[in-house]
Design an enzyme around this catalytic site. Structure first.
Site: not given
Length: 399
Positions: A26, A42, A48, A66, A81, A115-116, A152, A231, A308, A311, A315, A371, A374, A379
């Site tokens: 991520m 995100l 997601l 946010r 991060s 991804r983000y 997924c 998560h 790490d 989260e 968190e 799935c 799905c 996918c």
């Protein structure tokens, strides 16, 4: 006469090398200035965080609202991060081991695709092309998900993005500027798409849990409750048949087996976003309820994270454990260290990747099964592409 560029697979080190090892995750903003872009990507990802037909409106709205709060949280953990630092370290150290254990596919070149956050998947793909993979030169790349348990929303989303870029950059149907030779010599991909019960992963978790248990007095050590935290997922994703909850539970059970079931345990879920129903029980609620009932000796274990990030560092450390202490936990609620630079964990990564390369695997058998609920054509096409890269081309894909 034009100079013929030798295929990238013809390398002096190994008969099948070099091999690109691409760690997919991520990601997280490296600085507070990157938080806004990170959140925008995100909340734009319906794989997601599914927000329905208003995703294009709600996603930017939620991310803007946010951003100030999340900036403060990243400031509280050091300004960004550490996930990129750990991912690059883990990938590099794994490749050093692979060069020794799998010389035929050496040299193994480490890449990170987030991804983000930077380095984004597109950045990684362009770097691969620049480094001599593809564009008529062939070469092998392994997409190695750093989410041990498949969802997924995580691995699936990362692979969808990788497939989209591959189509744009290396498919003659999408890129008319490609020559026939370039299209023929595109990168050959394989995927390590899940590894929830790999013995090395289990051992690495067990080592860190044991170290934390040893911080408690010996006479109460067996009465410490282990709280495995992963998560969470929206129930809409769970109910369509996403395998993630079952695979997380499989990891937990394997670790408990390795520890000899000496401690009682529960699996709980963190990081719920928005008002819709998410998989529970929530980690924060679970800890508060235990402490209120007098069970203060608790170890929180981030079971679905391989390093790490916010989260764990904010968190869990600064919210959940802080709240527990406010309720009277007296420092007896603690967190097991994340895998980060664990030599056992890095050895596990090399073992997993080495086996994948030696056996010329394409992906797991589970990869081809969608799935039950799905309905995503993307996918389906992504799975067909990756499974069609090798000997598993005829394996069943659920329609």
């Amino acid at each position: 006469m034009a100079t013929v560029v030798p295929p990238v697979t013809q390398d002096s080190t190994g008969s099948k090398g070099p091999t690109a090892m691409v760690f997919m995750n991520m990601g997280g903003p490296a600085t507070t200035d990157e938080v806004g872009d990170f959140l925008s990507r995100l909340f734009a990802d319906a794989d997601l965080i599914p927000l329905g037909p208003l995703q294009s409106y709600l996603g930017p709205l939620i991310s803007r609202r946010r951003t100030p709060k999340i900036k403060r949280q990243y400031a509280d953990i050091g300004g960004g991060s550490p996930i990129r630092k750990w991912s690059e370290y883990q990938a590099s150290e794994m490749c050093k081991l692979l060069d020794k254990t799998n010389p035929e596919t050496a040299p193994h070149k480490p890449y990170v695709a987030f991804r983000y956050a930077k380095p984004l998947t597109e950045d990684m793909y362009l770097q691969l092309l620049e480094d001599g993979f593809g564009k008529g030169r062939g070469g092998r790349a392994v997409a190695f998900t750093q989410y041990p348990q498949y969802s997924c929303s995580t691995t699936g989303s990362s692979l969808n993005e990788l497939w989209k870029l591959r189509q744009r950059l290396e498919s003659p149907r999408r890129n008319q500027n490609l020559s026939a030779a370039e299209a023929e010599g595109s990168i050959k991909w394989s995927v390590i798409d899940r590894w929830p019960t790999h013995p090395g992963l289990v051992e690495a978790f067990a080592e860190n849990i044991t170290k934390t248990l040893e911080t408690y007095p010996e006479d109460i050590r067996d009465s410490v409750v282990l709280l495995y935290s992963a998560h969470s997922l929206p129930m809409s994703v769970v109910n369509r048949g996403d395998p993630y909850p079952a695979e997380v539970a499989a990891t937990v059970w394997a670790v408990q087996q390795r520890l000899g079931h000496r401690n009682a345990y529960r699996l709980c879920w963190q990081s719920q976003v928005g008002p819709s129903a998410w998989l529970g029980a929530q980690t924060s609620d679970t800890v508060k309820n235990f402490v209120k009932k007098g069970q203060k000796d608790l170890i929180l274990i981030p079971i679905a994270f391989t390093s790490d990030h916010i989260e764990t560092l904010f968190e869990i450390d600064q919210e959940v454990i802080h709240e527990a202490d406010q309720l009277g936990a007296e420092g007896r609620t603690r967190r097991a260290e994340s895998l980060n630079g664990s030599p056992t964990f890095i050895k596990a990564l090399a073992d997993l990747a080495g086996s994948h390369l030696r056996n010329d695997e394409v992906c797991s058998r589970q990869m081809g099964l969608r799935c039950p609920g799905c309905k995503s054509e993307r996918c389906l096409e992504q799975k067909r592409f990756f499974m069609g890269q090798g000997v598993q081309a005829n394996a069943a894909v659920t329609l």
